[in-house]
Design a protein around this motif. Structure first.
Motif, mmCIF file in Angstrom:
data_model
loop_
_atom_site.group_PDB
_atom_site.id
_atom_site.type_symbol
_atom_site.label_atom_id
_atom_site.label_comp_id
_atom_site.label_asym_id
_atom_site.label_seq_id
_atom_site.Cartn_x
_atom_site.Cartn_y
_atom_site.Cartn_z
ATOM 1 N N PRO A 31 19.484 9.365 -27.469
ATOM 2 C CA PRO A 31 19.983 9.041 -26.231
ATOM 3 C C PRO A 31 19.175 9.873 -24.892
ATOM 4 C CG PRO A 31 21.413 10.592 -27.467
ATOM 5 C CD PRO A 31 20.257 10.332 -28.210
ATOM 6 N N PHE A 32 19.035 9.193 -24.013
ATOM 7 C CA PHE A 32 18.194 9.576 -22.795
ATOM 8 C C PHE A 32 18.797 9.189 -21.393
ATOM 9 C CE2 PHE A 32 15.521 5.888 -24.153
ATOM 10 C CZ PHE A 32 15.239 5.240 -22.841
ATOM 11 N N ARG A 33 18.494 9.567 -20.441
ATOM 12 C CA ARG A 33 18.599 8.998 -19.175
ATOM 13 C C ARG A 33 17.570 9.114 -18.417
ATOM 14 N NH1 ARG A 33 20.209 12.626 -15.092
ATOM 15 N NH2 ARG A 33 19.997 14.785 -15.625
ATOM 16 N N ILE A 34 17.377 8.141 -17.332
ATOM 17 C CA ILE A 34 16.584 8.151 -16.348
ATOM 18 C C ILE A 34 16.626 9.128 -15.116
ATOM 19 C CG2 ILE A 34 15.360 6.846 -14.417
ATOM 20 C CD1 ILE A 34 15.751 4.416 -16.386
ATOM 21 N N THR A 35 15.984 10.041 -15.023
ATOM 22 C CA THR A 35 16.295 11.149 -13.917
ATOM 23 C C THR A 35 15.694 10.792 -12.661
ATOM 24 O OG1 THR A 35 14.066 12.267 -14.450
ATOM 25 C CG2 THR A 35 16.273 12.937 -15.816
ATOM 26 N N ASP A 36 14.184 10.104 -12.357
ATOM 27 C CA ASP A 36 13.632 9.625 -11.284
ATOM 28 C C ASP A 36 13.011 8.472 -11.505
ATOM 29 O OD1 ASP A 36 12.989 9.890 -8.704
ATOM 30 O OD2 ASP A 36 11.418 11.397 -8.901
ATOM 31 N N VAL A 37 12.934 7.696 -10.595
ATOM 32 C CA VAL A 37 11.914 6.516 -10.493
ATOM 33 C C VAL A 37 11.164 6.649 -9.483
ATOM 34 C CG1 VAL A 37 12.023 3.931 -10.049
ATOM 35 C CG2 VAL A 37 13.906 4.790 -11.251
ATOM 36 N N GLN A 38 9.561 6.338 -9.494
ATOM 37 C CA GLN A 38 8.456 6.703 -8.712
ATOM 38 C C GLN A 38 7.834 5.626 -8.713
ATOM 39 O OE1 GLN A 38 6.511 10.227 -9.813
ATOM 40 N NE2 GLN A 38 8.726 11.648 -9.423
ATOM 41 N N GLU A 39 6.840 5.292 -7.868
ATOM 42 C CA GLU A 39 5.802 4.194 -7.909
ATOM 43 C C GLU A 39 5.068 3.872 -9.058
ATOM 44 O OE1 GLU A 39 4.287 0.859 -6.143
ATOM 45 O OE2 GLU A 39 6.140 2.175 -5.296
ATOM 46 N N GLU A 45 14.736 11.891 -19.484
ATOM 47 C CA GLU A 45 15.246 13.086 -19.989
ATOM 48 C C GLU A 45 15.953 13.064 -21.338
ATOM 49 O OE1 GLU A 45 16.622 17.080 -17.865
ATOM 50 O OE2 GLU A 45 18.414 15.914 -18.211
ATOM 51 N N TYR A 46 15.437 13.333 -22.514
ATOM 52 C CA TYR A 46 16.475 13.353 -23.671
ATOM 53 C C TYR A 46 17.665 14.157 -23.546
ATOM 54 C CZ TYR A 46 12.625 10.466 -26.034
ATOM 55 O OH TYR A 46 11.716 9.549 -25.959
ATOM 56 N N ARG A 47 18.588 13.682 -23.995
ATOM 57 C CA ARG A 47 20.008 14.567 -24.160
ATOM 58 C C ARG A 47 19.826 15.831 -24.634
ATOM 59 N NH1 ARG A 47 25.206 11.745 -26.522
ATOM 60 N NH2 ARG A 47 24.822 10.512 -24.347
ATOM 61 N N GLU A 48 19.246 15.845 -25.808
ATOM 62 C CA GLU A 48 18.910 17.155 -26.807
ATOM 63 C C GLU A 48 17.693 18.193 -26.448
ATOM 64 O OE1 GLU A 48 17.254 13.972 -29.238
ATOM 65 O OE2 GLU A 48 18.953 14.101 -27.705
ATOM 66 N N ASP A 49 17.002 17.476 -25.306
ATOM 67 C CA ASP A 49 15.949 18.168 -24.876
ATOM 68 C C ASP A 49 15.738 18.788 -23.475
ATOM 69 O OD1 ASP A 49 14.754 17.973 -27.523
ATOM 70 O OD2 ASP A 49 13.661 16.091 -26.925
ATOM 71 N N ASP A 50 15.044 19.921 -23.209
ATOM 72 C CA ASP A 50 15.209 20.306 -21.908
ATOM 73 C C ASP A 50 13.939 19.913 -21.226
ATOM 74 O OD1 ASP A 50 17.433 21.864 -21.929
ATOM 75 O OD2 ASP A 50 16.346 23.554 -22.672
#
Length: 328
Positions: A31-39, A45-50
């Motif tokens: 599992p992961f999520r999108i933290t920022d969208v750039q040009e 960011e993976y759920r289990e990782d920093d």
């Protein structure tokens, strides 16, 4: 459509995702999520990782070319190491889709949501919780109630009726949970098409296989082994079913040919479904009234539960005394 146009379309779709949306990598199901969208990149960011990991525009273009130039799409097994999130994010574009069962990323003329995104969004704490209509849920709820009322850490201190209740509910939960587990396994088998483990919040699963052996025709096997230099007596044995048939026509007892060991166990004889349903309804009403000011209803539930206890319990000391004395 050029990749440049597709890229900006992809960025727009990525920005429209809810901030708490969870995406999954297609093979390892990380599992992961999108933290920022750039040009020129998308940060994830993976759920289990920093820390964050950048997904570069150039790598998306390479994957885009592989999908659009290949016949029938792109086999996800051919993804380079650590490139799985590129496929998931690209599937946010309406022209690209992931076939979760076949393990393919391909173009499509009928846009639809990605199975690795929409089906795995994180539910908020305020989300409405439903009551599943399955047996294991009801039995588990009753078991939790019994465990909350009776500390199982010292079973010797519990009354016999309480132990009977625990044993009955544990047996029901085990049976119904195993039935549900097999149903879940059947569905999972259609989705596990890789050797890599697939992870969820509480664990991971992996597709595996095992072989079940059965001997071929007995005479054929014996002939092959004899030709290989194995004496027949080394591989032949007594057939228990034929021994049982023989015991019926000879003057031998079972103990003459069998080593018999006696063991004792507890077997569930019957289940009082009516009492279970009555208790269960009281628990459901109590759960439903948790966030409401319903003191009268709560008192009625407690009175009902006390009546059930009175009807379904007995004085164990008195019962044993009566049995030993032989008096009614």
């Amino acid at each position: 459509m050029t990749f440049s146009a597709s890229w900006h379309n992809l960025l727009e779709n990525a920005e429209e995702l809810p901030p708490d949306a969870t995406l999954l990598t297609p093979l390892s199901r990380k599992p992961f999520r999108i933290t920022d969208v750039q040009e020129h990149r998308i940060l994830i960011e993976y759920r289990e990782d920093d820390g964050t990991e950048p997904l570069q525009r150039e790598q998306f273009e390479t994957l885009y070319d592989r999908v659009t130039e290949g016949w029938g799409g792109f086999d996800l097994d051919n993804l380079p190491p650590n490139a799985e999130p590129y496929a998931t994010v690209l599937s946010l574009h309406p022209r690209f889709q992931i076939d979760d069962r076949e393990g393919m990323l391909s173009e499509t003329e009928t846009p639809k949501s990605s199975p690795l995104v929409d089906a795995h969004e994180v539910e908020s704490d305020e989300a409405e919780r439903g009551e599943p209509n399955i047996s294991v849920y009801s039995d588990a709820l009753l078991l939790i109630d019994e465990l909350e009322q009776n500390d199982p850490s010292d079973l010797e201190e519990l009354e016999t009726p309480t132990l009977v209740n625990l044993y009955t509910l544990l047996s029901d939960v085990q049976r119904n949970a195993d039935n549900l587990r097999q149903d879940v396994r059947s569905v999972l088998l259609d989705r596990l098409h890789h050797d890599q483990p697939i992870s969820g919040q509480y664990g991971s699963v992996q597709r595996t296989s095992r072989s079940n052996r059965s001997l071929k025709n007995e005479n054929e096997v014996l002939e092959l082994l004899t030709e290989a230099g194995i004496e027949r007596e080394r591989v032949t044995s007594v057939d228990a079913s034929k021994v049982d048939d023989a015991l019926e026509v000879v003057e031998l007892s079972e103990s003459d040919v069998y080593n018999i060991e006696e063991s004792e166990y507890v077997r569930k004889a019957e289940v009082d479904e009516e009492s279970k349903e009555t208790r269960l309804q009281g628990l459901k009403d109590r759960l439903a009234a948790t966030d409401e000011n319903t003191e009268d209803l709560q008192e009625e539930i407690e009175a009902l539960e006390q009546r059930i206890d009175d009807l379904t319990s007995f004085d164990s000391a008195s019962s044993f005394h009566t049995n030993l004395s032989g008096e009614p």
